[in-house]
Design a protein around this motif. Structure first.
Motif, PDB file in Angstrom:
ATOM      1  N   ALA A 142      17.942  22.814  43.746  1.00  0.00           N
ATOM      2  CA  ALA A 142      16.662  23.228  42.881  1.00  0.00           C
ATOM      3  C   ALA A 142      16.095  24.597  43.573  1.00  0.00           C
ATOM      4  CB  ALA A 142      15.695  22.148  43.262  1.00  0.00           C
ATOM      5  N   THR A 143      15.967  24.791  44.797  1.00  0.00           N
ATOM      6  CA  THR A 143      15.711  25.940  45.758  1.00  0.00           C
ATOM      7  C   THR A 143      16.335  27.154  45.184  1.00  0.00           C
ATOM      8  OG1 THR A 143      15.068  24.410  47.427  1.00  0.00           O
ATOM      9  CG2 THR A 143      14.902  27.094  47.818  1.00  0.00           C
ATOM     10  N   THR A 144      17.496  27.029  44.893  1.00  0.00           N
ATOM     11  CA  THR A 144      18.416  28.193  44.570  1.00  0.00           C
ATOM     12  C   THR A 144      18.768  28.442  43.148  1.00  0.00           C
ATOM     13  OG1 THR A 144      20.491  26.868  45.056  1.00  0.00           O
ATOM     14  CG2 THR A 144      19.600  28.332  46.715  1.00  0.00           C
ATOM     15  N   ALA A 145      17.865  27.807  42.395  1.00  0.00           N
ATOM     16  CA  ALA A 145      17.940  27.812  41.002  1.00  0.00           C
ATOM     17  C   ALA A 145      17.931  29.317  40.362  1.00  0.00           C
ATOM     18  CB  ALA A 145      16.827  27.335  40.091  1.00  0.00           C
ATOM     19  N   ASP A 146      17.275  30.178  40.760  1.00  0.00           N
ATOM     20  CA  ASP A 146      17.276  31.835  40.408  1.00  0.00           C
ATOM     21  C   ASP A 146      18.701  32.428  40.830  1.00  0.00           C
ATOM     22  OD1 ASP A 146      14.790  31.400  39.280  1.00  0.00           O
ATOM     23  OD2 ASP A 146      13.710  32.212  40.812  1.00  0.00           O
ATOM     24  N   ASP A 147      18.934  32.319  42.172  1.00  0.00           N
ATOM     25  CA  ASP A 147      20.200  32.822  42.728  1.00  0.00           C
ATOM     26  C   ASP A 147      21.505  32.271  41.965  1.00  0.00           C
ATOM     27  OD1 ASP A 147      19.175  34.077  45.223  1.00  0.00           O
ATOM     28  OD2 ASP A 147      18.234  31.975  45.598  1.00  0.00           O
ATOM     29  N   ARG A 148      21.509  31.051  41.614  1.00  0.00           N
ATOM     30  CA  ARG A 148      22.411  30.398  40.905  1.00  0.00           C
ATOM     31  C   ARG A 148      22.540  30.972  39.428  1.00  0.00           C
ATOM     32  NH1 ARG A 148      22.286  25.889  39.790  1.00  0.00           N
ATOM     33  NH2 ARG A 148      20.405  25.070  40.297  1.00  0.00           N
ATOM     34  N   GLY A 149      21.753  31.595  38.904  1.00  0.00           N
ATOM     35  CA  GLY A 149      21.684  32.024  37.544  1.00  0.00           C
ATOM     36  C   GLY A 149      21.739  33.457  37.581  1.00  0.00           C
ATOM     37  N   ALA A 150      21.889  34.096  38.638  1.00  0.00           N
ATOM     38  CA  ALA A 150      22.195  35.543  38.726  1.00  0.00           C
ATOM     39  C   ALA A 150      23.582  35.892  38.598  1.00  0.00           C
ATOM     40  CB  ALA A 150      21.515  36.095  39.966  1.00  0.00           C
ATOM     41  N   LEU A 151      23.612  37.237  38.153  1.00  0.00           N
ATOM     42  CA  LEU A 151      24.861  37.856  37.874  1.00  0.00           C
ATOM     43  C   LEU A 151      25.960  37.891  39.161  1.00  0.00           C
ATOM     44  CD1 LEU A 151      24.447  40.753  35.535  1.00  0.00           C
ATOM     45  CD2 LEU A 151      25.539  38.672  35.001  1.00  0.00           C
ATOM     46  N   ALA A 152      25.181  37.880  40.293  1.00  0.00           N
ATOM     47  CA  ALA A 152      25.749  37.927  41.617  1.00  0.00           C
ATOM     48  C   ALA A 152      26.222  36.714  42.233  1.00  0.00           C
ATOM     49  CB  ALA A 152      25.009  38.669  42.822  1.00  0.00           C
ATOM     50  N   CYS A 153      25.913  35.599  41.608  1.00  0.00           N
ATOM     51  CA  CYS A 153      26.165  34.221  42.046  1.00  0.00           C
ATOM     52  C   CYS A 153      27.507  34.025  42.445  1.00  0.00           C
ATOM     53  CB  CYS A 153      25.740  33.249  40.891  1.00  0.00           C
ATOM     54  SG  CYS A 153      25.921  31.434  41.508  1.00  0.00           S
ATOM     55  N   ARG A 154      28.579  34.234  41.668  1.00  0.00           N
ATOM     56  CA  ARG A 154      29.966  33.707  41.961  1.00  0.00           C
ATOM     57  C   ARG A 154      30.378  34.809  43.129  1.00  0.00           C
ATOM     58  NH1 ARG A 154      31.291  30.659  37.956  1.00  0.00           N
ATOM     59  NH2 ARG A 154      30.299  30.986  36.025  1.00  0.00           N
ATOM     60  N   PRO A 155      30.142  35.828  43.315  1.00  0.00           N
ATOM     61  CA  PRO A 155      30.649  36.663  44.648  1.00  0.00           C
ATOM     62  C   PRO A 155      29.936  36.135  45.896  1.00  0.00           C
ATOM     63  CG  PRO A 155      29.417  38.071  43.281  1.00  0.00           C
ATOM     64  CD  PRO A 155      29.959  36.988  42.361  1.00  0.00           C
ATOM     65  N   GLU A 156      28.534  35.964  45.772  1.00  0.00           N
ATOM     66  CA  GLU A 156      27.753  35.308  46.845  1.00  0.00           C
ATOM     67  C   GLU A 156      28.194  33.750  47.160  1.00  0.00           C
ATOM     68  OE1 GLU A 156      25.312  36.251  48.601  1.00  0.00           O
ATOM     69  OE2 GLU A 156      25.414  38.320  47.964  1.00  0.00           O
ATOM     70  N   LEU A 157      28.600  33.094  46.166  1.00  0.00           N
ATOM     71  CA  LEU A 157      29.228  31.730  46.333  1.00  0.00           C
ATOM     72  C   LEU A 157      30.446  31.940  47.267  1.00  0.00           C
ATOM     73  CD1 LEU A 157      28.682  28.748  45.616  1.00  0.00           C
ATOM     74  CD2 LEU A 157      29.842  29.254  43.934  1.00  0.00           C
ATOM     75  N   ALA A 158      31.408  32.736  46.681  1.00  0.00           N
ATOM     76  CA  ALA A 158      32.592  32.680  47.148  1.00  0.00           C
ATOM     77  C   ALA A 158      32.436  33.226  48.720  1.00  0.00           C
ATOM     78  CB  ALA A 158      33.579  34.006  46.540  1.00  0.00           C
ATOM     79  N   LEU A 159      31.554  34.208  48.919  1.00  0.00           N
ATOM     80  CA  LEU A 159      31.258  34.613  50.287  1.00  0.00           C
ATOM     81  C   LEU A 159      30.879  33.371  51.384  1.00  0.00           C
ATOM     82  CD1 LEU A 159      30.882  36.626  52.621  1.00  0.00           C
ATOM     83  CD2 LEU A 159      28.548  37.112  51.501  1.00  0.00           C
ATOM     84  N   ALA A 160      29.877  32.541  50.681  1.00  0.00           N
ATOM     85  CA  ALA A 160      29.409  31.379  51.476  1.00  0.00           C
ATOM     86  C   ALA A 160      30.478  30.449  51.727  1.00  0.00           C
ATOM     87  CB  ALA A 160      28.294  30.870  50.527  1.00  0.00           C
ATOM     88  N   ALA A 161      31.198  30.146  50.637  1.00  0.00           N
ATOM     89  CA  ALA A 161      32.327  29.297  50.859  1.00  0.00           C
ATOM     90  C   ALA A 161      33.430  29.813  52.010  1.00  0.00           C
ATOM     91  CB  ALA A 161      33.454  29.085  49.703  1.00  0.00           C
TER      92      ALA A 161
ATOM     93  N   ALA B 174      34.156  21.198  44.063  1.00  0.00           N
ATOM     94  CA  ALA B 174      32.877  21.048  44.186  1.00  0.00           C
ATOM     95  C   ALA B 174      32.033  21.868  43.634  1.00  0.00           C
ATOM     96  CB  ALA B 174      32.602  20.483  45.754  1.00  0.00           C
ATOM     97  N   LEU B 175      32.505  23.244  43.859  1.00  0.00           N
ATOM     98  CA  LEU B 175      31.693  24.453  43.447  1.00  0.00           C
ATOM     99  C   LEU B 175      31.617  24.993  42.403  1.00  0.00           C
ATOM    100  CD1 LEU B 175      32.051  26.272  46.936  1.00  0.00           C
ATOM    101  CD2 LEU B 175      30.302  24.818  46.317  1.00  0.00           C
ATOM    102  N   HIS B 176      32.763  24.398  41.582  1.00  0.00           N
ATOM    103  CA  HIS B 176      32.850  24.811  40.255  1.00  0.00           C
ATOM    104  C   HIS B 176      31.889  25.129  39.162  1.00  0.00           C
ATOM    105  CE1 HIS B 176      35.866  25.231  36.882  1.00  0.00           C
ATOM    106  NE2 HIS B 176      34.964  24.745  35.879  1.00  0.00           N
ATOM    107  N   SER B 177      30.768  24.306  39.377  1.00  0.00           N
ATOM    108  CA  SER B 177      29.695  24.808  38.218  1.00  0.00           C
ATOM    109  C   SER B 177      28.339  25.051  39.063  1.00  0.00           C
ATOM    110  CB  SER B 177      29.335  23.273  37.526  1.00  0.00           C
ATOM    111  OG  SER B 177      30.648  22.897  36.720  1.00  0.00           O
ATOM    112  N   VAL B 178      28.471  25.369  40.140  1.00  0.00           N
ATOM    113  CA  VAL B 178      27.047  25.787  40.826  1.00  0.00           C
ATOM    114  C   VAL B 178      26.407  27.038  40.189  1.00  0.00           C
ATOM    115  CG1 VAL B 178      26.372  26.943  42.773  1.00  0.00           C
ATOM    116  CG2 VAL B 178      27.656  24.878  42.987  1.00  0.00           C
ATOM    117  N   CYS B 179      27.312  27.975  39.986  1.00  0.00           N
ATOM    118  CA  CYS B 179      26.844  29.137  39.180  1.00  0.00           C
ATOM    119  C   CYS B 179      26.496  28.715  37.422  1.00  0.00           C
ATOM    120  CB  CYS B 179      27.850  30.387  39.400  1.00  0.00           C
ATOM    121  SG  CYS B 179      27.755  30.781  40.796  1.00  0.00           S
ATOM    122  N   GLY B 180      25.154  29.433  37.245  1.00  0.00           N
ATOM    123  CA  GLY B 180      25.116  29.048  35.850  1.00  0.00           C
ATOM    124  C   GLY B 180      25.323  30.053  34.901  1.00  0.00           C
ATOM    125  N   SER B 181      25.684  31.449  35.292  1.00  0.00           N
ATOM    126  CA  SER B 181      25.860  32.538  34.547  1.00  0.00           C
ATOM    127  C   SER B 181      27.480  32.541  34.333  1.00  0.00           C
ATOM    128  CB  SER B 181      25.417  33.673  35.336  1.00  0.00           C
ATOM    129  OG  SER B 181      26.168  34.073  36.536  1.00  0.00           O
TER     130      SER B 181
END
Length: 206
Positions: free
Chosen positions: A160-179, A199-206
């Protein structure tokens, strides 16, 4: 024959993890990995805004080991539709209270559940093939589920807190870095790395 150094092995592991996560999340963005060791005083990379999400997803996955140990040698199936539906209903209700999209949270937690089952099935196969590695004690499943509920609630809040980050274009590379960071921190093996990608398959909304 070329010797594989510890550094080279580490780089191969990190690169493979990036490939797994990026493929699972549908990203075409490459995450650069340096081929040389960092300088002694190099600044550590900052944590991604999505790091708490990945960290909690990995923490939830760790409970799958305990669930598998509790079910091993019993009639309890890995698939538990009633329990799964209860989890999905609970996270959707919590998401609504937090102002998050309950349908989106349901989808993400469906992935968490499937990832958890990947670990359970993998461990069952390992223990079947190598009985000497099978657990000799059984955790109390009700106690384990209390821990799962705690991590689940924290993960809903992080999503819920990261909704904006997860909807951003940079979400997927950011998610990969975090992983990659979590993979390194938690020393994940191949089974848990594959499950984390699921588990992370649908985290990014964009």
């Amino acid at each position: 024959m070329r010797t594989t150094t510890p550094l080279r092995r580490a780089l191969i592991t990190v690169t493979a993890t990036a490939a797994v996560v990026l493929t699972a999340t549908g990203s075409a963005v490459a995450v650069p990995v340096s081929g040389t060791a960092a300088a002694p005083h190099a600044t550590a990379p900052s944590l991604s805004a999505l790091h708490p999400v990945v960290e909690l997803a990995a923490e939830r996955l760790a409970t799958a080991d305990l669930v598998a140990a509790a079910k091993w040698g019993t009639d309890s199936p890995i698939d538990d539709p009633a329990r799964e539906q209860q989890v999905l209903d609970n996270v959707a209700a919590q998401a609504q209270q937090l102002g998050a999209d309950p349908d989106e949270i349901r989808v993400i937690f469906r992935d968490q559940i499937e990832a958890n089952k990947i670990v359970q099935r993998g461990l069952f196969q390992r223990w079947t093939d190598h009985p000497d590695q099978a657990p000799t004690t059984k955790p109390d499943l009700s106690v384990v589920r209390q821990e799962i509920n705690r991590v689940t609630s924290a993960l809903v809040e992080a999503l819920a807190t990261t909704a904006d980050d997860r909807g951003a274009l940079a979400c997927r590379p950011e998610l990969a870095l975090a992983a990659l960071q979590v993979h390194h921190e938690d020393h994940l093996d191949a089974l848990h790395t594959r499950a984390l990608a699921r588990a992370l398959h649908s985290v990014c909304g964009s």
